[in-house]
Design a protein around this motif. Structure first.
Motif, mmCIF file in Angstrom:
data_model
loop_
_atom_site.group_PDB
_atom_site.id
_atom_site.type_symbol
_atom_site.label_atom_id
_atom_site.label_comp_id
_atom_site.label_asym_id
_atom_site.label_seq_id
_atom_site.Cartn_x
_atom_site.Cartn_y
_atom_site.Cartn_z
ATOM 1 N N TYR A 150 72.664 37.028 22.955
ATOM 2 C CA TYR A 150 72.577 37.970 23.858
ATOM 3 C C TYR A 150 71.348 37.623 24.733
ATOM 4 C CZ TYR A 150 70.332 41.979 26.332
ATOM 5 O OH TYR A 150 69.837 42.826 27.606
ATOM 6 N N PHE A 151 70.966 36.245 25.035
ATOM 7 C CA PHE A 151 70.173 35.936 26.084
ATOM 8 C C PHE A 151 71.235 34.800 26.567
ATOM 9 C CE2 PHE A 151 66.646 37.322 24.146
ATOM 10 C CZ PHE A 151 65.460 37.730 24.878
ATOM 11 N N LEU A 152 71.964 33.983 26.031
ATOM 12 C CA LEU A 152 72.705 32.994 26.768
ATOM 13 C C LEU A 152 73.698 33.522 27.119
ATOM 14 C CD1 LEU A 152 73.555 30.951 26.141
ATOM 15 C CD2 LEU A 152 75.490 31.139 23.968
ATOM 16 N N PHE A 153 74.660 35.287 27.123
ATOM 17 C CA PHE A 153 74.756 36.182 27.778
ATOM 18 C C PHE A 153 74.011 35.784 28.891
ATOM 19 C CE2 PHE A 153 77.879 37.130 24.789
ATOM 20 C CZ PHE A 153 78.820 36.900 25.393
ATOM 21 N N VAL A 154 72.553 37.073 29.092
ATOM 22 C CA VAL A 154 71.976 36.839 30.439
ATOM 23 C C VAL A 154 72.059 35.749 31.373
ATOM 24 C CG1 VAL A 154 69.750 37.666 30.992
ATOM 25 C CG2 VAL A 154 70.614 38.613 29.191
ATOM 26 N N GLY A 155 71.737 34.723 30.574
ATOM 27 C CA GLY A 155 70.890 32.940 31.045
ATOM 28 C C GLY A 155 72.494 32.974 32.254
ATOM 29 N N GLY A 156 73.822 33.597 31.551
ATOM 30 C CA GLY A 156 75.064 33.341 32.234
ATOM 31 C C GLY A 156 75.133 33.717 33.730
ATOM 32 N N MET A 157 74.236 35.200 33.978
ATOM 33 C CA MET A 157 74.024 35.340 35.339
ATOM 34 C C MET A 157 72.761 35.062 35.704
ATOM 35 S SD MET A 157 73.053 39.384 34.162
ATOM 36 C CE MET A 157 72.380 40.462 35.080
#
Length: 321
Positions: A150-157
Motif C-alpha cells: 500500500y505504501f509503495l503505491f502511495v510513494g509512487g504518487m
C-alpha cells in the motif's frame, strides 16, 4: 390565601425585598434568555452571517476566474481575426463555423483527437480495472506485506515523472514501444495507478463487510463477489477517480512528447494543440487556434458536467460514513 398572593403582604417581608408576583401557570424567566446570553447569541449569528457572505463572495469570484477564460475562448472561436483584436470582449457579429472545420481538417486536429481518444480510452479502462482490483485486495484482505504494498503505491504518487523520462524512453525503445498506441497506454496506466489505488482503497474500506460475507456464504467466489457485488457498490468512487484519471490523461503533454517522437500521425491532442499554436502564431490565424483549443476542452467539460453528481458523491462517501 387567594389564588395570587402579593409577597409584600407576608409578615417579615418588606416591599423592597419582595420579588415580583408570579401568577400560576405563567412560566418565569429562564436562564439564557435575554441579557448577556442573548447578546452572545446575536453576536454569533452576526458573525456566522458575515462569514457566509464572505465565503460565498470568495466562491463567486473563484467561479468567475475559472469560467470567464473558458467562455472567452469559446466565444472567440466563432469570431474572425479582426473581431478578436477589435472587440475581444464582444459577441461575434456572425458565427464563423469555418474556424472549427479549418482547425479540424487543415490543422489535423481530427486525427489528434482520435489518437487521444484511443489512448485515453484504453488506458482508462486498464487503470480502473487494475486499480480497483489492487485496491480491493489491499483494503479487504490481511496478508504479510499488505501495508508495504500500500505504501509503495502511495510513494509512487510523490515520485516526479520527469525523473523517469530518460530511463523510460530507453526502456520503451528497447521494447519497440515508441510511437505506438499500446506503449503509451501502458505508460498511462502505470502513471495513474498509484492515485487510483490510494483513492479506491479508502473507498472500499467504507463498504459494509456484511454484504461480502453474505455473498461468500451463498457460495460466491472472491472474484464473483468483487465483480458482481462490491464493484457495483463502489460505483460513485469509481466514477470520481475515473474523472480525475480522464482529466490527467487527456491533458497529459510531457509523456507523449517524449515517447511519440517519430510518427507525426501518432501525436496526441495536446501535442497537436501546441503545434497549432506555434504554426498559427506565424500565420496569424488566431480564430483557428481558439477553435482548436475549444475542441480540446469539450470532452473534459462534457465528462464533468455529466458525472458531476457522482463525483461529489464519491468524494464525500468516506466522510459521511
Amino acid at each position: 390565601m387567594s389564588a395570587q398572593t402579593d409577597p409584600a403582604d407576608l409578615p417579615g417581608v418588606t416591599k423592597e425585598q419582595a420579588p415580583a408576583a408570579v401568577s400560576p401557570g405563567v412560566p418565569g424567566p429562564r436562564r439564557g434568555q435575554g441579557g448577556e446570553d442573548g447578546a452572545r447569541a446575536d453576536g454569533k449569528s452576526g458573525e456566522g452571517t458575515v462569514l457566509n457572505v464572505f465565503s460565498h463572495g470568495v466562491l463567486v469570484i473563484w467561479g468567475l476566474l475559472v469560467t470567464m477564460p473558458l467562455l472567452w475562448a469559446v466565444v472567440s472561436s466563432f469570431k474572425d481575426d479582426s473581431e478578436i483584436f477589435g472587440s475581444p470582449w464582444g459577441l461575434p457579429s456572425v458565427l464563423h463555423f469555418d474556424n472549427w472545420s479549418r482547425a479540424w481538417d487543415k490543422a489535423n486536429m481530427g486525427q489528434y483527437f482520435l489518437n487521444s481518444l484511443i489512448v485515453v480510452g484504453g488506458s482508462l479502462i486498464g487503470t480502473m480495472l487494475l486499480g480497483a482490483m489492487a485496491a480491493y485486495v489491499l483494503a479487504r484482505f490481511d496478508f504479510p506485506g499488505n501495508r508495504f504494498l500500500y505504501f509503495l503505491f502511495v510513494g509512487g504518487m510523490g515520485f516526479p515523472v520527469i525523473l523517469a523520462l530518460v530511463p523510460l524512453f530507453f526502456v520503451m525503445k528497447n521494447m519497440a514501444l515508441l510511437d505506438t498506441y499500446h506503449g503509451l497506454i501502458l505508460v498511462y496506466i502505470a502513471y495513474s495507478l498509484p492515485f487510483t489505488v490510494f483513492f479506491l482503497s479508502g473507498f472500499f474500506k467504507t463498504l459494509p463487510t456484511s454484504v461480502a460475507e453474505a455473498a461468500l456464504i451463498d457460495g460466491a467466489s472472491h472474484s464473483r463477489t468483487f465483480f458482481q457485488v462490491m464493484l457495483p457498490m463502489a460505483k460513485p468512487g469509481l466514477i470520481s477517480v475515473g474523472i480525475f484519471n480522464f482529466l490527467g490523461q487527456w491533458n497529459q503533454y510531457l509523456l507523449p512528447t517524449v515517447l511519440n517522437v517519430g510518427d507525426p500521425d501518432k501525436k496526441m491532442l495536446t501535442q497537436g494543440l501546441v503545434a497549432l499554436a506555434v504554426s498559427q502564431g506565424y500565420k496569424g490565424d488566431w480564430s483557428g487556434l481558439f477553435a482548436g483549443l475549444t475542441i480540446a476542452m469539450l470532452p473534459v467539460l462534457a465528462a464533468y458536467i455529466i458525472f458531476q453528481r457522482q463525483v461529489v458523491a464519491g468524494l464525500t462517501a468516506g466522510a459521511l460514513k
